[in-house]
Design a protein around this motif. Structure first.
Motif, short mmCIF file in Angstrom:
data_model
loop_
_atom_site.label_atom_id
_atom_site.label_comp_id
_atom_site.label_asym_id
_atom_site.label_seq_id
_atom_site.Cartn_x
_atom_site.Cartn_y
_atom_site.Cartn_z
N LEU A 142 -3.96 4.88 -2.50
CA LEU A 142 -3.68 4.44 -1.14
C LEU A 142 -2.30 4.87 -0.67
CD1 LEU A 142 -4.64 2.59 1.27
CD2 LEU A 142 -3.36 0.76 0.15
N LEU A 143 -1.32 4.85 -1.58
CA LEU A 143 0.08 5.02 -1.18
C LEU A 143 0.67 6.38 -1.57
CD1 LEU A 143 1.31 1.44 -2.17
CD2 LEU A 143 0.62 2.25 0.09
N HIS A 144 -0.16 7.32 -2.03
CA HIS A 144 0.38 8.56 -2.58
C HIS A 144 1.19 9.38 -1.58
CE1 HIS A 144 -3.23 10.15 -0.61
NE2 HIS A 144 -2.75 11.37 -0.77
N ASP A 145 0.87 9.29 -0.30
CA ASP A 145 1.58 10.09 0.70
C ASP A 145 2.51 9.26 1.59
OD1 ASP A 145 0.80 12.66 0.09
OD2 ASP A 145 -0.84 12.74 1.52
N GLY A 188 8.12 8.81 -1.81
CA GLY A 188 7.08 7.79 -1.91
C GLY A 188 7.26 6.92 -3.14
N ALA A 189 7.59 7.55 -4.27
CA ALA A 189 7.83 6.80 -5.51
C ALA A 189 9.00 5.84 -5.33
CB ALA A 189 8.10 7.77 -6.66
N GLN A 190 10.04 6.28 -4.64
CA GLN A 190 11.21 5.42 -4.44
C GLN A 190 10.89 4.25 -3.50
OE1 GLN A 190 15.08 7.25 -3.99
NE2 GLN A 190 14.35 9.17 -4.85
N VAL A 205 2.45 8.11 -8.15
CA VAL A 205 2.79 8.69 -6.84
C VAL A 205 3.78 9.85 -7.02
CG1 VAL A 205 3.97 8.23 -4.64
CG2 VAL A 205 2.27 6.61 -5.53
N ARG A 206 4.74 9.67 -7.92
CA ARG A 206 5.77 10.68 -8.14
C ARG A 206 5.17 12.03 -8.60
NH1 ARG A 206 9.47 7.80 -10.80
NH2 ARG A 206 10.96 7.83 -9.07
#
Length: 225
Positions: A142-145, A188-190, A205-206
């Motif tokens: 869901l949050l990868h981008d 995104g990872a941060q 995600v990173r």
């Protein structure tokens, strides 16, 4: 790479909005094995906006509930707590991820639709491979981008240079790093680290554009735990 530009990006990252308080409280509660349906309903009843969006999303084609859901209790019965947690997360992020993203040519709603599609595809793939279905599969899908929401303006401002690099066969995240000093996967990872997600989600995600990192033993451990 311009250090002042990277500094500007990091400042924008620091000001990126957090999860809604009610949503964050719910997600924490859903991590507790002894959480009851009544506890969830009690929190949601104080946030009618979140409840309305939750029920709207629960009834959407994205989650495929066979009958219309009219209450939180009914959603829990039909979905179970794991799927419920996924819908809560989607509800908490739909507003910010529904925005247009300049630089990536994403109109309003496009990033959100893409993200939901990826997360559901990840869950289906896990089932096909007979893997367990933890939220750690749905969540990074869901949050990868999400990092594109921070980098969009900067990509737009430097689009000509980035596009030239891409036309020479350079991958998008490499081009972003060359011009901006970072990329949307790292940003995104941060964001997810700021939101206190576990390392497995943050690192998924990173590395979602960098398969070489998956061969790093330490990174594999982080993704598993």
């Amino acid at each position: 790479m311009n250090n002042s530009l990277l500094g500007e990006i990091l400042l924008k990252l620091e000001s990126f909005p957090g999860l809604p308080k009610t949503g964050a409280k719910l997600l924490a509660l859903l991590e507790e094995p002894k959480t009851s349906t009544d506890e969830i309903e009690k929190i949601l009843k104080y946030d009618p906006g979140l409840t309305a969006n939750f029920l709207k999303l629960a009834n959407s084609t994205y989650f495929g509930i066979p009958s219309k859901v009219t209450s939180v209790k009914q959603a829990i019965v039909l979905l179970g707590f794991n799927r419920l947690e996924q819908i809560v997360l989607a509800t908490c992020t739909c507003d910010v991820m529904g925005k247009a993203v300049p630089g990536y040519d994403l109109q309003s709603g496009e990033l959100w639709r893409h993200s939901i599609a990826v997360s559901n595809a990840a869950v289906l793939l896990a089932k096909y491979k007979n893997l367990p279905e933890p939220n750690d599969i749905f969540t990074p899908g869901l949050l990868h981008d999400i990092g594109k929401l921070v980098l969009g303006r900067f990509v737009k401002e430097h689009f000509k240079v980035i596009n030239q690099l891409r036309s020479n066969g350079i991958h998008l995240v490499v081009a972003e790093n060359m011009v901006l000093g970072t990329d949307h996967a790292e940003i995104g990872a941060q964001i997810l680290a700021q939101w206190s997600f576990p390392p497995s989600v943050v690192n998924a995600v990173r590395v979602h554009h960098n398969l070489e990192l998956l061969h790093n033993k330490n990174m594999q451990n982080d993704l598993l735990y």
